[in-house]
Design a protein around this motif. Sequence first.
Motif, short mmCIF file in Angstrom:
data_model
loop_
_atom_site.label_atom_id
_atom_site.label_comp_id
_atom_site.label_asym_id
_atom_site.label_seq_id
_atom_site.Cartn_x
_atom_site.Cartn_y
_atom_site.Cartn_z
N PRO A 86 0.87 -1.28 0.05
CA PRO A 86 0.01 0.02 -0.10
C PRO A 86 0.70 1.47 -0.11
O PRO A 86 0.91 1.74 1.20
CB PRO A 86 -0.90 -0.23 1.22
CG PRO A 86 0.09 -1.11 2.20
CD PRO A 86 0.71 -2.05 1.37
N PHE A 98 15.98 9.37 0.05
CA PHE A 98 16.29 9.05 1.50
C PHE A 98 17.71 8.99 1.97
O PHE A 98 18.47 8.58 1.03
CB PHE A 98 15.58 7.62 1.55
CG PHE A 98 16.01 6.71 2.49
CD1 PHE A 98 15.61 6.58 3.78
CD2 PHE A 98 17.20 5.73 2.29
CE1 PHE A 98 15.77 5.90 4.77
CE2 PHE A 98 17.57 4.88 3.41
CZ PHE A 98 16.89 4.92 4.70
N PHE B 159 8.68 8.08 14.94
CA PHE B 159 8.75 9.62 14.77
C PHE B 159 10.16 9.88 13.67
O PHE B 159 10.57 10.49 12.89
CB PHE B 159 8.76 10.46 16.00
CG PHE B 159 8.97 11.88 15.56
CD1 PHE B 159 7.70 12.59 15.00
CD2 PHE B 159 9.69 12.51 15.62
CE1 PHE B 159 7.56 14.03 14.49
CE2 PHE B 159 9.94 13.97 15.23
CZ PHE B 159 8.89 14.49 14.70
N PHE B 160 11.21 9.12 14.49
CA PHE B 160 12.39 9.43 14.09
C PHE B 160 13.03 8.75 12.99
O PHE B 160 14.16 8.98 12.27
CB PHE B 160 13.60 9.32 15.25
CG PHE B 160 13.23 10.60 16.17
CD1 PHE B 160 13.68 11.79 15.47
CD2 PHE B 160 13.22 10.57 17.50
CE1 PHE B 160 13.63 12.92 16.60
CE2 PHE B 160 13.25 11.39 18.24
CZ PHE B 160 13.13 12.83 17.85
N ARG B 161 12.29 7.52 12.80
CA ARG B 161 12.95 6.53 11.81
C ARG B 161 11.83 5.96 10.75
O ARG B 161 11.97 5.07 10.36
CB ARG B 161 13.48 5.14 12.67
CG ARG B 161 14.95 5.32 13.10
CD ARG B 161 15.73 5.47 11.97
NE ARG B 161 17.41 5.78 12.15
CZ ARG B 161 17.81 7.00 11.89
NH1 ARG B 161 16.97 8.08 11.75
NH2 ARG B 161 19.10 7.33 12.38
N TRP B 162 10.76 6.98 10.63
CA TRP B 162 9.77 6.62 9.63
C TRP B 162 10.22 6.53 8.49
O TRP B 162 9.74 5.44 7.62
CB TRP B 162 9.00 7.81 9.90
CG TRP B 162 7.72 7.73 9.00
CD1 TRP B 162 7.18 8.41 7.89
CD2 TRP B 162 6.32 7.10 9.23
NE1 TRP B 162 6.10 8.08 7.25
CE2 TRP B 162 5.43 7.23 8.33
CE3 TRP B 162 6.08 6.09 10.29
CZ2 TRP B 162 4.25 6.39 8.34
CZ3 TRP B 162 4.97 5.41 10.22
CH2 TRP B 162 4.00 5.57 9.35
N LYS B 163 10.84 7.32 7.82
CA LYS B 163 11.55 7.06 6.36
C LYS B 163 12.33 5.86 6.33
O LYS B 163 11.91 5.05 5.19
CB LYS B 163 12.36 8.35 5.94
CG LYS B 163 11.57 9.76 5.32
CD LYS B 163 12.34 10.68 5.36
CE LYS B 163 13.34 11.33 6.25
NZ LYS B 163 13.76 12.53 6.18
N GLN B 164 12.92 5.43 7.05
CA GLN B 164 13.75 4.34 6.83
C GLN B 164 13.08 3.24 7.06
O GLN B 164 13.20 2.11 6.32
CB GLN B 164 14.84 4.21 8.17
CG GLN B 164 16.03 5.44 8.06
CD GLN B 164 15.94 6.52 8.32
OE1 GLN B 164 14.71 7.20 8.53
NE2 GLN B 164 16.84 7.53 8.46
N LYS B 166 9.64 2.87 6.53
CA LYS B 166 8.94 2.73 5.26
C LYS B 166 9.98 2.13 3.94
O LYS B 166 9.29 1.00 3.31
CB LYS B 166 8.48 4.11 4.82
CG LYS B 166 7.47 4.13 3.71
CD LYS B 166 6.57 5.36 3.73
CE LYS B 166 6.66 6.19 2.49
NZ LYS B 166 5.97 7.42 2.70
N THR B 167 11.03 2.53 3.92
CA THR B 167 11.77 2.13 2.84
C THR B 167 12.17 0.61 2.95
O THR B 167 12.05 -0.16 2.08
CB THR B 167 13.13 2.98 2.82
OG1 THR B 167 12.89 4.39 2.88
CG2 THR B 167 13.84 2.66 1.60
N ALA B 169 10.18 -1.46 4.77
CA ALA B 169 9.17 -2.26 4.49
C ALA B 169 8.79 -2.64 3.11
O ALA B 169 8.50 -3.91 2.80
CB ALA B 169 8.14 -1.67 5.41
N PHE B 170 9.03 -1.63 2.29
CA PHE B 170 8.79 -1.84 0.76
C PHE B 170 9.93 -2.59 0.06
O PHE B 170 9.41 -3.30 -0.58
CB PHE B 170 8.60 -0.28 0.21
CG PHE B 170 8.03 -0.36 -1.20
CD1 PHE B 170 7.12 -1.19 -1.97
CD2 PHE B 170 9.24 0.16 -2.15
CE1 PHE B 170 6.84 -1.24 -3.10
CE2 PHE B 170 8.96 0.09 -3.48
CZ PHE B 170 7.84 -0.46 -3.99
N TRP B 227 0.29 3.98 2.37
CA TRP B 227 0.96 3.64 3.52
C TRP B 227 0.06 4.16 4.78
O TRP B 227 -0.01 3.44 5.75
CB TRP B 227 2.39 4.13 3.43
CG TRP B 227 3.16 4.03 4.58
CD1 TRP B 227 3.81 4.92 5.22
CD2 TRP B 227 3.83 2.76 5.08
NE1 TRP B 227 4.50 4.49 6.58
CE2 TRP B 227 4.38 3.19 6.05
CE3 TRP B 227 3.79 1.34 4.65
CZ2 TRP B 227 5.47 2.00 6.95
CZ3 TRP B 227 4.81 0.70 5.29
CH2 TRP B 227 5.22 0.80 6.33
#
Lengths: 257, 288
Positions: A86, A98, B159-164, B166-167, B169-170, B227
């Motif tokens: 998703p 990133f 909060f501090f590692r959200w981008k990491q 998400k990357t 997980a995908f 997401w």
Amino acid sequence: MIEVHNLTAGYGKRTALWNIDFSIHFPAFIGIIGPNGSGKSTLLKTILGELIPFTGSISLFGKPISEVKHRLAYVPQINSVDWNFPIRVMDVVLMGRFRPNSWGPFYSKSDREKAAFYLNAVGMSEFSKRQIGELSGGQRQRVFLARALAREADVLLLDEPLAGVDAGSGERILSVLSDYQQQGRSIVMVHHDLLTASTLFDHLVLMQTRLVAAGPIQQVFTLSNLQTAYGTDVSILSDMIHKLGQTPGNLSDHPKP
Amino acid sequence: MMTFLILATAGLLAFQAALGGSFLLLRRSAMLTDAMAHSVLPGLVIGYLFSGSRSGPEVILFAAASSFSSAYLIDYLNKFAGIWFEASTGFVFTSLFAIGIVLITTLGGNVDLDADCVLYGELLYVPFRYSSTHSWYDALPLPLWNQIWVGLAWALFLFFRWKQLKTWAFDAEFCRHAGISDHVIRRLVLALTSMSIVVGFDAFGAILVVGFFILPAATAWLISRTWHAMILISLLVGLGSTGLGYSLALFFDWEPGPSIVSVAGLFFLGAAIAFRQNRANSTFRPTH
């Protein structure tokens, strides 16, 4: 410059490529070609640092891979992720912006602008809010390409980006790659189609689990080399050589290794 | 007030489980929570023998370590011994659970642990368990404090590692190329998950805590296209089933834990029927 020295690599106990030795100066548009199972993807994975070689070494810009990883961007084969995930197209491209040590949950405005810019470059702007599963194979590949472009790296590595891609997407991908090259950056691409290989690249690495030849395309793309690698239909190959003779491209602009 | 304390405890667990569950589900490791929940047992018994209490910090640390090591062992066997993920999950957690049972039955004479409270938890006793240190810590029951601390750890991590996250997980491979170790992220997620499981175990028991981790995330996965929606929906399903399940339990005099998880199960069933076309051909299996 990419230098591959005495490289042997594989998976577990299976060796997929033997004793590879070559060096090519950057900037270059390098095609890795060869028949199925000739170790093309293995070579790419080793260059990426994803696979540890059994013996030998690879260096980029005169340094070992582990020190220059941040200067590489990779476009994987599209079946390597879950397309039911998703997530929206734009979020995937943003991952290219990133950075390992960025804290906080949000991407900056300039990151968003860059992502939008590269999404536009691959012609996918109108899909930015779609869920990735709703895209066709070619569109998925373009999204992966945009994500890699957004890293703004010095070397772009691609694993058969044209496999299973419709003609429109394929053309778009090639035109983006040619722009990338024009900015003085380098591309290393695994490719299976000999016909397009003859006009696309300026340097070739021709593989058959061992190295057949590597260097400027004029030197590598010869009948005898191709026969060594593919061992088959000479008439098709000689047609191609003929075709290559008519489209010499920009080969002379590049220094020989 | 008692209802509020119980609901707060369950709600905080729903929050952690919705987040942790989403990540594990997307990495195709949802059943790892089952293994981790069962593997809490040996650590719980050992911690109990050390401290003599059931929700003190020693117990929590021992139990979380035991639960985390099961996840680590499963990953290890999968990666380095080449054993299928399902198979290594199967024998690691059954072995650890069995060891836990042996420990309870042999040392259990002076341990106030029995199979019932291990399996079903004791949500209704939450408001009666205080730290008894006669300090400000006595303002709230101990299980609620535990949930607050672990919930806070999750919130900070996200909060501090959200981008990491998400990357990862995908696309774990891309994460690696971008310079983040996917193993480190996975272990951090598993470590926090084991903390949540341990503090959740206390209230819900081994089996129900697994339902809490998987059902809201799985429901959200069926419905959502983005997401953010997935995280939000799994939170809503978690909190909604807590509220609804607990009300039903009060009204019909049911056991609250199972009632909450049953409601979550109904939510999932409803979503599976209503949105079955959404994820019709999801055959993808990543390496773990």
